[in-house]
Scaffold this active site. Structure first.
Site, PDB file in Angstrom:
ATOM      1  N   GLY A  31       0.820  -1.211   0.000  1.00  6.75           N
ATOM      2  CA  GLY A  31       0.000   0.000   0.000  1.00  6.75           C
ATOM      3  C   GLY A  31       0.850   1.255   0.000  1.00  6.75           C
ATOM      4  O   GLY A  31       1.943   1.278  -0.577  1.00  6.75           O
ATOM      5  N   SER A  32       0.347   2.242   0.708  1.00  7.15           N
ATOM      6  CA  SER A  32       0.986   3.563   0.647  1.00  7.15           C
ATOM      7  C   SER A  32       2.394   3.594   1.208  1.00  7.15           C
ATOM      8  O   SER A  32       3.159   4.506   0.908  1.00  7.15           O
ATOM      9  CB  SER A  32       0.136   4.573   1.409  1.00  7.15           C
ATOM     10  OG  SER A  32      -1.160   4.577   0.881  1.00  7.15           O
ATOM     11  N   THR A  33       2.749   2.593   2.052  1.00  3.78           N
ATOM     12  CA  THR A  33       4.108   2.630   2.586  1.00  3.78           C
ATOM     13  C   THR A  33       5.127   2.536   1.456  1.00  3.78           C
ATOM     14  O   THR A  33       6.254   2.989   1.589  1.00  3.78           O
ATOM     15  CB  THR A  33       4.354   1.487   3.576  1.00  3.78           C
ATOM     16  OG1 THR A  33       4.035   0.254   2.933  1.00  3.78           O
ATOM     17  CG2 THR A  33       3.509   1.638   4.830  1.00  3.78           C
ATOM     18  N   PHE A  34       4.693   1.971   0.324  1.00  2.88           N
ATOM     19  CA  PHE A  34       5.623   1.840  -0.801  1.00  2.88           C
ATOM     20  C   PHE A  34       5.976   3.194  -1.400  1.00  2.88           C
ATOM     21  O   PHE A  34       6.949   3.334  -2.124  1.00  2.88           O
ATOM     22  CB  PHE A  34       5.030   0.919  -1.877  1.00  2.88           C
ATOM     23  CG  PHE A  34       6.028   0.504  -2.909  1.00  2.88           C
ATOM     24  CD1 PHE A  34       6.963  -0.498  -2.644  1.00  2.88           C
ATOM     25  CD2 PHE A  34       6.077   1.135  -4.150  1.00  2.88           C
ATOM     26  CE1 PHE A  34       7.899  -0.852  -3.593  1.00  2.88           C
ATOM     27  CE2 PHE A  34       7.019   0.778  -5.107  1.00  2.88           C
ATOM     28  CZ  PHE A  34       7.937  -0.225  -4.825  1.00  2.88           C
ATOM     29  N   LYS A  35       5.160   4.213  -1.092  1.00  2.00           N
ATOM     30  CA  LYS A  35       5.433   5.558  -1.637  1.00  2.00           C
ATOM     31  C   LYS A  35       6.793   6.073  -1.202  1.00  2.00           C
ATOM     32  O   LYS A  35       7.385   6.928  -1.862  1.00  2.00           O
ATOM     33  CB  LYS A  35       4.323   6.526  -1.218  1.00  2.00           C
ATOM     34  CG  LYS A  35       3.016   6.226  -1.955  1.00  2.00           C
ATOM     35  CD  LYS A  35       1.844   6.989  -1.380  1.00  2.00           C
ATOM     36  CE  LYS A  35       0.558   6.552  -2.065  1.00  2.00           C
ATOM     37  NZ  LYS A  35      -0.636   6.928  -1.306  1.00  2.00           N
TER      38      LYS A  35
END
Lengths: 483, 489
Positions: B218-222
């Site tokens: 999810g957004s942690t990959f940003k």
């Protein structure tokens, strides 16, 4: 044999009191070792398993010492010139066997098996009975040539003993081999062990009478002396009997033992190599013939050729209807894990063999716990017993004694070879017991009787000829010697 | 008759000789091979004949040995706080073999490792009983407990991994639900029963979620996408406006990428985009950079390869051969992207360690039974996903997330914390509850960074609206970081 005269001054006697010294004290000294070593081994097992000297050490030592002492006294009194090695060697093996049987009694794994009961007390009882039988043989069998009279009775007796396991209600099929009879109140008995001795008596008596005919009346064919048809009869009968044992009692070991013993005695009696060739051919034909239809034998051969596969099959549910056993592979592992020096008494895991660990497979326990060194010593002890037996045959003065001694020694050697070779994977496994070591009453009794007879023959062989009556005219008697 | 008798004597001698030769072959030539065959039960009996060495955390053993009451195996394994440490130790069972550290360092623990030969020989001569060596781990008991308790309180499934950024030491590795390896370490029926019920458990307690489960990040990959943007020079600073239209239609499609809620993402700076977790900004960065550059950066962080800590982790996934829109989705942690909790902790630790990624490990050293060091693990640099300057830019962005963005639940007084939340959609058409992610690191006033953490929670029973990285996962990360900082003092 060295011949010595009693006194250097009496050169003129034709027959002196010649013969070997009695060696009874040598026997006694050796017996001390033969008792001390098992007592030491017993202490060793106790220390290894329970961390303490076994409580019964003194009783065991005294018991074994007492039995050995009785046997020794019997020999001293009734067979003073007997071979001094046979009794100590047998005592040593019997004592070590007792120790290892006791050691296996301590195994929790074996104790958890159905039908477990301690085997050592039973074995001790049978050892006492065995030594009593040994003494009885020495006391009542004053001269082994007496046995000659019972040649044909022996034959009948041996046949009856061999056929007993096939009698319905009496015989017991234990794990595929019908070699047992049950006697209510006494337990089971392996008549084959006794038949071994009785057959040797029959063969010796029969061959002594027939040996000239068997040796001389034959035709030469392709470098071999072939026997006449009518002389072929007895060998064919024995051969057929062996085959019958193999087929109906599925006992490869006994069958091989009897036939082998017969061929050996036949060869010694006739001095003809052709009999050996003939014997080998016949046993080959018999073995291959029976193996072609007996699944029990086929399984044994398969297991011998590939013990690991047999082990794996024993772990699975197989649908071939054959009972697969991991025993041989377990036995090989026991030997391998023992290595050169062994794990030490009481410190191995040969109980993994489970059933028959203390009888047919007891040699594997020796292999694991005493190692290569111990096994070689034990094999050499067996070798010594056999060679002392053959030496007794050499020394015996009468052909019956010679034949009987070599028959018994040869049978003993074959039995050791078949059992030890079987558990070490050298030859297919047969269900026989290691003489003196294995747990089993019939075996202990029969082998003590066997040693008794050998000692009797050796006593006769080594006994000095009786000194001639004192002749007052000795000085003047002219002695005529054939030159 | 004496001539044949002598021959018979020789024949009997040959029989004995044959037995002697066979025995020498069996007990000398073949002995070792037979003795070490695996089906030979003595091998196993020997293995359990002595107490096993211990696995050690903070100087205290977390394992033990007990005399088993039945069977021919003398000692069986016991575990202190088994469920807490199971993802670290694995199990060692008489009936069911072993796993993870127990299996990998079995030689040391049983004392059969060749490196212990000298010690064993010495012990044999001096008559000391044989003993296994120890495995000293890098773990921090307080951090592990904080992680496990946090997961247990949450009640769902989940995992936590904490690393020391400067070395790569694993400080915590928790997985929930867990199991007690003591329950099946023996050979009895109750052991078999325990094993079977664990196997049949739908919650799969024996799965090591910290290493062996890959989740959509999810957004942690940003964070990775931001790193790629900085490293490839797409944007030079945290506060430079990005070229991000709103709404943004993914290239080659007519699909618009959406943000969660109404957030200021149009031409937002990287800092703002990370603070509000703008899908449009980071999706477009991925599409602009393209698959190859994104993949290269992800690989530098450790994606697409298994890690050996020495326990193997699954490889996290960032796919090859994606078109622009697929790359865009992958760059916000969706589509094919999947990561282990260990992988995301590595991402946070690389950022905290000024761009240098250290190889994660959990065995500090192997000891012989008398505590001599047999092998010492030295920290190893694995790669440099970021330059030092870019790492600091990313740090300041992640700190904004915690100070005034989605990750305020991770704030710790007197400590600088950087983080990133994630709420990963999963299931067909997002039907299943999403995964709550949080990754973070702490920085002390002296500029050192003692800990980086990744937390993931998969909670199918929670109310969907309650699931967010900031809400569920951040408090656990905070407790773990605090535990590490406390134990440093």
């Amino acid at each position: 044999m060295s011949s010595t005269t009693n006194s250097p001054t009496h050169h003129t006697s034709t027959i002196g009191a010649i013969g070997a010294p009695s060696r009874r004290n040598t026997e006694l000294a050796l017996l001390v070792f033969a008792v001390a070593i098992p007592v030491f081994a017993y202490a060793n097992v106790g220390l290894a398993i329970n961390n303490q000297v076994p409580a019964g050490l003194l009783a065991y030592g005294l018991g074994l010492g007492l039995l050995a002492g009785v046997a020794h006294l019997a020999v001293r009194k009734f067979a003073p010139y007997a071979d001094p090695l046979l009794l100590p060697l047998a005592t040593l093996l019997n004592g070590l066997g007792l120790v290892v049987i006791w050691r296996l009694d301590q195994s929790k794994l074996l104790q958890s098996l159905k039908g477990f009961s301690p085997a050592a007390p039973r074995q001790l009882l049978y050892t006492a009975l065995g030594i009593a039988l040994f003494a009885v043989v020495l006391i009542f069998l004053k001269d082994h040539r007496v046995l000659q009279r019972y040649t044909y009775i022996s034959m009948a007796g041996a046949l009856v003993l061999l056929l007993l396991p096939l009698v319905p209600g009496l015989g017991a099929d234990i794990y595929g081999a019908k070699i047992w009879i049950r006697i209510p109140g006494l337990g089971s008995l392996q008549p084959g062990e006794f038949a071994k001795i009785i057959l040797a008596v029959f063969f010796a008596g029969y061959l002594m009478v027939k040996r000239d005919a068997l040796a001389l009346a034959s035709r030469r064919f392709m470098g071999l002396y072939l026997p006449r048809g009518r002389d072929l009869g007895p060998i064919l009968v024995v051969w057929a009997m062996s085959i019958l044992i193999l087929v109906f009692e599925t006992d490869l070991g006994t069958s091989l033992l009897f036939f082998g013993m017969f061929v050996v005695m036949l060869y010694v009696a006739t001095e003809r190599t052709s009999w050996i060739v003939f014997g080998l051919l016949m046993s080959a034909v018999g073995a291959v013939g029976v193996a072609s239809f007996e699944s029990h034998i086929q399984t044994r051969v398969q297991a011998w050729l590939n013990p690991m596969r047999e082990y794996e099959l024993s772990r699975q549910v197989t649908h071939d209807g054959i009972l697969h056993s991991d025993q041989l592979q377990q036995s090989l592992w026991a030997f391998g894990s023992g290595g050169t020096l062994g794990t030490g008494l009481g410190q191995g895991h040969s109980d993994l063999i489970r059933f028959a660990a203390n009888s047919d497979f007891i040699f594997a326990t020796f292999g694991e716990e005493l190692g290569l060194a111990g096994i070689m010593a034990i094999l050499l002890i067996y070798g010594l017993i056999v060679e002392r037996g053959v030496r007794t045959a050499l020394a015996a003065r009468d052909p019956f004694g010679k034949l009987l001694a070599v028959g018994l020694s040869g049978a003993f050697a074959l039995q050791v070879f078949v059992v030890a070779g079987g558990v070490m994977g050298l030859i297919p496994l047969t269900g026989m017991t290691m003489p003196f070591l294995a747990s089993g009453g019939s075996s202990v009794l029969a082998n003590w009787a066997l040693i008794g007879i050998l000692i009797r023959i050796s006593d006769t062989a080594r006994r000095p000829a009786p000194a001639p009556a004192t002749n007052p005219d000795a000085e003047m008697t002219q002695v005529v010697r054939p030159s | 008759m004496n001539k044949p008798l002598r021959r018979i004597a020789i024949f009997c001698g040959l029989l004995v000789l044959a037995l002697l030769i066979r025995d020498n072959y069996l007990q000398y030539v073949k002995a070792d091979q037979l003795a070490s065959q695996k089906d030979n039960r003595r091998v196993a009996i020997q293995r359990y004949a002595h107490p096993r060495g211990d696995i050690i955390v903070d100087g205290n053993p977390i394992t033990g040995s007990a005399v088993s009451k039945s069977g021919d195996f003398k000692y069986k394994r016991t575990y202190k706080d088994g469920p807490l440490w199971a993802p670290v130790t694995g199990y060692s069972s008489q009936a069911f073999d072993g796993s993870q550290l127990e299996k990998i360092d079995d030689g040391i623990l049983t004392g059969t490792d060749d490196r212990l030969f000298f010690r064993n020989t010495l012990d044999m001569i001096t008559g000391k009983p044989k003993q296994g060596g120890n495995v000293v781990t890098t773990l921090n008991a307080a951090a592990q407990k904080a992680a496990y308790d946090g997961l247990a309180k949450q009640g769902g499934k989940g995992a936590v991994v904490a690393l020391e950024p400067s070395t790569g030491k694993i400080l915590a590795m928790a997985s929930y639900p867990s199991y007690d390896p003591s329950s099946f370490s023996g050979y009895s029926d109750s052991d078999a029963k325990a094993w079977n019920s664990l196997r049949d458990d739908k919650a799969d307690p024996m799965q090591n979620r910290a290493l062996r489960e890959t989740y959509p990040p999810g957004s942690t990959f940003k964070v990775v996408t931001a790193a790629a943007a900085l490293e490839n020079g797409l944007y030079k600073s945290a506060d430079e406006k990005t070229n991000s239209p709103l709404p943004w239609t993914m290239p080659g499609t007519t699909t618009q990428l959406k943000n969660e809620g109404n957030i200021p993402c149009e031409n937002a700076t990287l800092r703002t985009a990370l603070q509000y977790s703008c899908n449009t900004v980071f999706g477009k960065i991925g599409a602009d950079l393209g698959n190859d550059k994104m993949l290269a950066e992800a690989k530098k962080f450790g994606f697409d390869s298994e890690q050996f800590t020495p326990v193997r982790s699954n490889a996290s996934v960032f796919s090859d051969n994606m078109n622009q829109s697929q790359t865009a989705l992958s760059s916000i942690g969706q589509y094919n992207t999947a990561a282990t909790p260990l992988q995301m902790a590595m991402v946070a630790s690389a950022v905290a360690n000024d761009g240098k990624l250290m190889k994660p490990y959990m065995v500090d050293k192997l000891q012989s039974s008398n505590l001599d060091t047999v092998e010492q693990t030295e920290p190893q640099e694995m790669s440099r996903p970021l330059s030092s300057e870019n790492a600091q830019i990313l740090q300041s962005m992640m700190q904004t997330v915690v100070e005034k963005g989605t990750g305020t639940n991770a704030k710790i007084d007197g400590v600088t914390v950087g983080g990133k939340t994630g709420t990963a959609q999963h299931g067909v058409a997002n039907s299943a509850n999403p995964y709550a992610w949080f990754l973070s690191y702490a920085k002390l006033s002296d500029g050192s960074s003692p800990v980086a953490v990744a937390v993931v929670i998969e909670d199918e029973s929670a109310n969907r609206d309650d699931i967010s990285g900031g809400g569920l996962a951040a408090p656990i990360a905070k407790n773990v970081m605090q535990a590490v900082i406390q134990s440093k003092k």
